[in-house]
Write a protein that holds these residues in place. Sequence first.
Motif, mmCIF file in Angstrom:
data_model
loop_
_atom_site.group_PDB
_atom_site.id
_atom_site.type_symbol
_atom_site.label_atom_id
_atom_site.label_comp_id
_atom_site.label_asym_id
_atom_site.label_seq_id
_atom_site.Cartn_x
_atom_site.Cartn_y
_atom_site.Cartn_z
ATOM 1 N N GLY A 83 9.367 7.271 -1.531
ATOM 2 C CA GLY A 83 10.329 6.229 -1.864
ATOM 3 C C GLY A 83 11.620 6.287 -1.078
ATOM 4 O O GLY A 83 12.071 5.283 -0.496
ATOM 5 N N GLY A 84 12.262 7.447 -1.048
ATOM 6 C CA GLY A 84 13.535 7.575 -0.347
ATOM 7 C C GLY A 84 13.415 7.312 1.140
ATOM 8 O O GLY A 84 14.282 6.662 1.742
ATOM 9 N N LEU B 148 10.949 2.971 -7.318
ATOM 10 C CA LEU B 148 11.644 4.218 -7.614
ATOM 11 C C LEU B 148 12.509 4.076 -8.863
ATOM 12 O O LEU B 148 12.545 4.979 -9.729
ATOM 13 C CB LEU B 148 12.504 4.615 -6.406
ATOM 14 N N ILE B 149 13.197 2.957 -8.994
ATOM 15 C CA ILE B 149 14.047 2.722 -10.162
ATOM 16 C C ILE B 149 13.219 2.722 -11.441
ATOM 17 O O ILE B 149 13.575 3.360 -12.439
ATOM 18 C CB ILE B 149 14.812 1.395 -10.004
ATOM 19 N N PHE B 150 12.091 2.025 -11.433
ATOM 20 C CA PHE B 150 11.265 1.933 -12.638
ATOM 21 C C PHE B 150 10.642 3.284 -12.993
ATOM 22 O O PHE B 150 10.498 3.620 -14.171
ATOM 23 C CB PHE B 150 10.183 0.873 -12.467
ATOM 24 N N MET B 151 10.260 4.074 -11.993
ATOM 25 C CA MET B 151 9.696 5.395 -12.292
ATOM 26 C C MET B 151 10.739 6.295 -12.953
ATOM 27 O O MET B 151 10.464 6.942 -13.978
ATOM 28 C CB MET B 151 9.171 6.056 -11.012
ATOM 29 N N VAL B 152 11.935 6.325 -12.390
ATOM 30 C CA VAL B 152 13.008 7.142 -12.970
ATOM 31 C C VAL B 152 13.392 6.616 -14.346
ATOM 32 O O VAL B 152 13.621 7.391 -15.284
ATOM 33 C CB VAL B 152 14.234 7.155 -12.021
ATOM 34 N N PHE B 153 13.444 5.295 -14.484
ATOM 35 C CA PHE B 153 13.776 4.686 -15.775
ATOM 36 C C PHE B 153 12.738 5.058 -16.832
ATOM 37 O O PHE B 153 13.081 5.401 -17.971
ATOM 38 C CB PHE B 153 13.844 3.161 -15.601
ATOM 39 N N GLY B 154 11.457 4.999 -16.477
ATOM 40 C CA GLY B 154 10.407 5.356 -17.421
ATOM 41 C C GLY B 154 10.473 6.810 -17.846
ATOM 42 O O GLY B 154 10.316 7.134 -19.030
ATOM 43 N N LEU B 155 10.720 7.708 -16.903
ATOM 44 C CA LEU B 155 10.831 9.131 -17.228
ATOM 45 C C LEU B 155 12.029 9.391 -18.135
ATOM 46 O O LEU B 155 11.944 10.174 -19.088
ATOM 47 C CB LEU B 155 10.941 9.952 -15.944
ATOM 48 N N ASN B 156 13.144 8.737 -17.840
ATOM 49 C CA ASN B 156 14.332 8.916 -18.683
ATOM 50 C C ASN B 156 14.118 8.360 -20.087
ATOM 51 O O ASN B 156 14.541 8.960 -21.083
ATOM 52 C CB ASN B 156 15.544 8.244 -18.034
ATOM 53 N N LEU B 157 13.479 7.198 -20.182
ATOM 54 C CA LEU B 157 13.177 6.617 -21.494
ATOM 55 C C LEU B 157 12.288 7.557 -22.309
ATOM 56 O O LEU B 157 12.548 7.820 -23.489
ATOM 57 C CB LEU B 157 12.472 5.273 -21.329
ATOM 58 N N PHE B 158 11.230 8.045 -21.679
ATOM 59 C CA PHE B 158 10.304 8.931 -22.384
ATOM 60 C C PHE B 158 11.000 10.232 -22.775
ATOM 61 O O PHE B 158 10.788 10.754 -23.878
ATOM 62 C CB PHE B 158 9.089 9.230 -21.504
ATOM 63 N N SER C 83 0.827 -1.209 0.000
ATOM 64 C CA SER C 83 0.000 0.000 0.000
ATOM 65 C C SER C 83 0.862 1.259 0.000
ATOM 66 O O SER C 83 0.536 2.251 -0.655
ATOM 67 C CB SER C 83 -0.930 0.001 1.219
ATOM 68 N N ARG C 84 1.974 1.212 0.730
ATOM 69 C CA ARG C 84 2.848 2.380 0.806
ATOM 70 C C ARG C 84 3.555 2.632 -0.528
ATOM 71 O O ARG C 84 3.772 3.773 -0.920
ATOM 72 C CB ARG C 84 3.862 2.196 1.941
ATOM 73 N N VAL C 85 3.917 1.572 -1.245
ATOM 74 C CA VAL C 85 4.545 1.729 -2.555
ATOM 75 C C VAL C 85 3.549 2.351 -3.545
ATOM 76 O O VAL C 85 3.907 3.241 -4.324
ATOM 77 C CB VAL C 85 5.060 0.374 -3.078
ATOM 78 N N ILE C 86 2.299 1.894 -3.512
ATOM 79 C CA ILE C 86 1.284 2.464 -4.405
ATOM 80 C C ILE C 86 1.070 3.937 -4.094
ATOM 81 O O ILE C 86 1.059 4.792 -4.990
ATOM 82 C CB ILE C 86 -0.045 1.681 -4.275
ATOM 83 N N TYR C 87 0.905 4.254 -2.820
ATOM 84 C CA TYR C 87 0.682 5.652 -2.447
ATOM 85 C C TYR C 87 1.910 6.508 -2.717
ATOM 86 O O TYR C 87 1.801 7.707 -2.969
ATOM 87 C CB TYR C 87 0.297 5.748 -0.966
ATOM 88 N N GLY C 88 3.090 5.887 -2.691
ATOM 89 C CA GLY C 88 4.317 6.629 -2.969
ATOM 90 C C GLY C 88 4.367 7.208 -4.364
ATOM 91 O O GLY C 88 5.084 8.188 -4.612
ATOM 92 N N ALA C 89 3.614 6.613 -5.317
ATOM 93 C CA ALA C 89 3.561 7.168 -6.673
ATOM 94 C C ALA C 89 3.004 8.577 -6.669
ATOM 95 O O ALA C 89 3.383 9.421 -7.491
ATOM 96 C CB ALA C 89 2.726 6.265 -7.581
ATOM 97 N N LYS C 90 2.092 8.874 -5.738
ATOM 98 C CA LYS C 90 1.549 10.227 -5.626
ATOM 99 C C LYS C 90 2.661 11.234 -5.313
ATOM 100 O O LYS C 90 2.696 12.332 -5.868
ATOM 101 C CB LYS C 90 0.493 10.285 -4.516
ATOM 102 N N PHE C 91 3.574 10.844 -4.429
ATOM 103 C CA PHE C 91 4.649 11.758 -4.054
ATOM 104 C C PHE C 91 5.668 11.891 -5.178
ATOM 105 O O PHE C 91 6.268 12.952 -5.356
ATOM 106 C CB PHE C 91 5.315 11.287 -2.757
ATOM 107 N N GLY C 92 5.871 10.809 -5.942
ATOM 108 C CA GLY C 92 6.777 10.908 -7.079
ATOM 109 C C GLY C 92 6.315 11.957 -8.063
ATOM 110 O O GLY C 92 7.079 12.865 -8.440
#
Length: 299
Positions: free
Chosen positions: A247-248, A273-283, A88-97
């Motif tokens: 995440g941090g 966190l890795i996948f979010m940063v990876f996706g942003l960098n790819l895009f 649940s915390r990982v899902i909610y962490g996407a909001k902060f990202g």
Amino acid sequence: MAEATEIDGETAAPARPFSLRDRLIGIVRLSPTAAAGLAIILFFGVLALFAGALMPHDPVSSYPDRVLQPPSAEHWFGTDGNGMDVFSRVIYGAKFGFGIAIPAVILSVVIGVPVGLIAGYRGGLLDELLMRFFDGLRVFPSIILALAVVAATGQSLLNVVLVLGFLDSPVFARVVRSEVLALRSSVFVESAVAAGNPTWRILFVHLLPNAIQGAMAQTAVRAAWAVRISATLAFLGVGIQAPTPEGGAMIRQGAEFMITGQWWVALFPGLALIFMVFGLNLFGDGLQDLMDPRRRAAK
């Protein structure tokens, strides 16, 4: 409704307007990298938008009798040192990202783009002063400056966004300035000056639409930078603090349990966190390809 047209005595099929599906297919064909990055971003966007419906538990509710439980059918990613559900915390962490990256990039654009426009168009002493000030910001490591400023101003989400937005504004200022330097002697700018247009109109009506493309291509990459730096600040204990599901902060909390075998507390937030940063960098990389045909041809 589109109408059929007659060409050389034959009726041609009516033109079909581009749909969202057509545009997505076009992105995939032109830049698979951008498409892959966009898919990852959309995945995390869905998590952020529908976090309330997707979370099986409250992300800040603790269960004292379930502290440091391994992944199970009830707690897919296990529980942390406070008995909170990691999934649940990982899902909610996407909001902060997204809640940090998007406002920080917008602030950087709002600060950097006008400065780049003015510096590039005016030139001379004003250009030197503005660019030397921004160069001074880029000389020092961003993480050190961010640590110092956030520690001095206070540990809050607003302060983190303001600091990251200000520190990253030189990137957009530099990109826009370089475009304006190439455009200010163009025929359309000279015509606008000859027609008696005020400076603000030349900057924001004539130059900005032609100079903003490079800055827009940088937004996703700089968003990845903002996510990474904000997570670093939280990991070092200066940014967003626990029990906020960022995440941090979650990785920092879980790091102390790694040596005792509770690997899941830090692993799953770290992977997210890795996948979010990876996706942003790819895009971001694919977006630069789409906006610069020469770069795409070189690949």
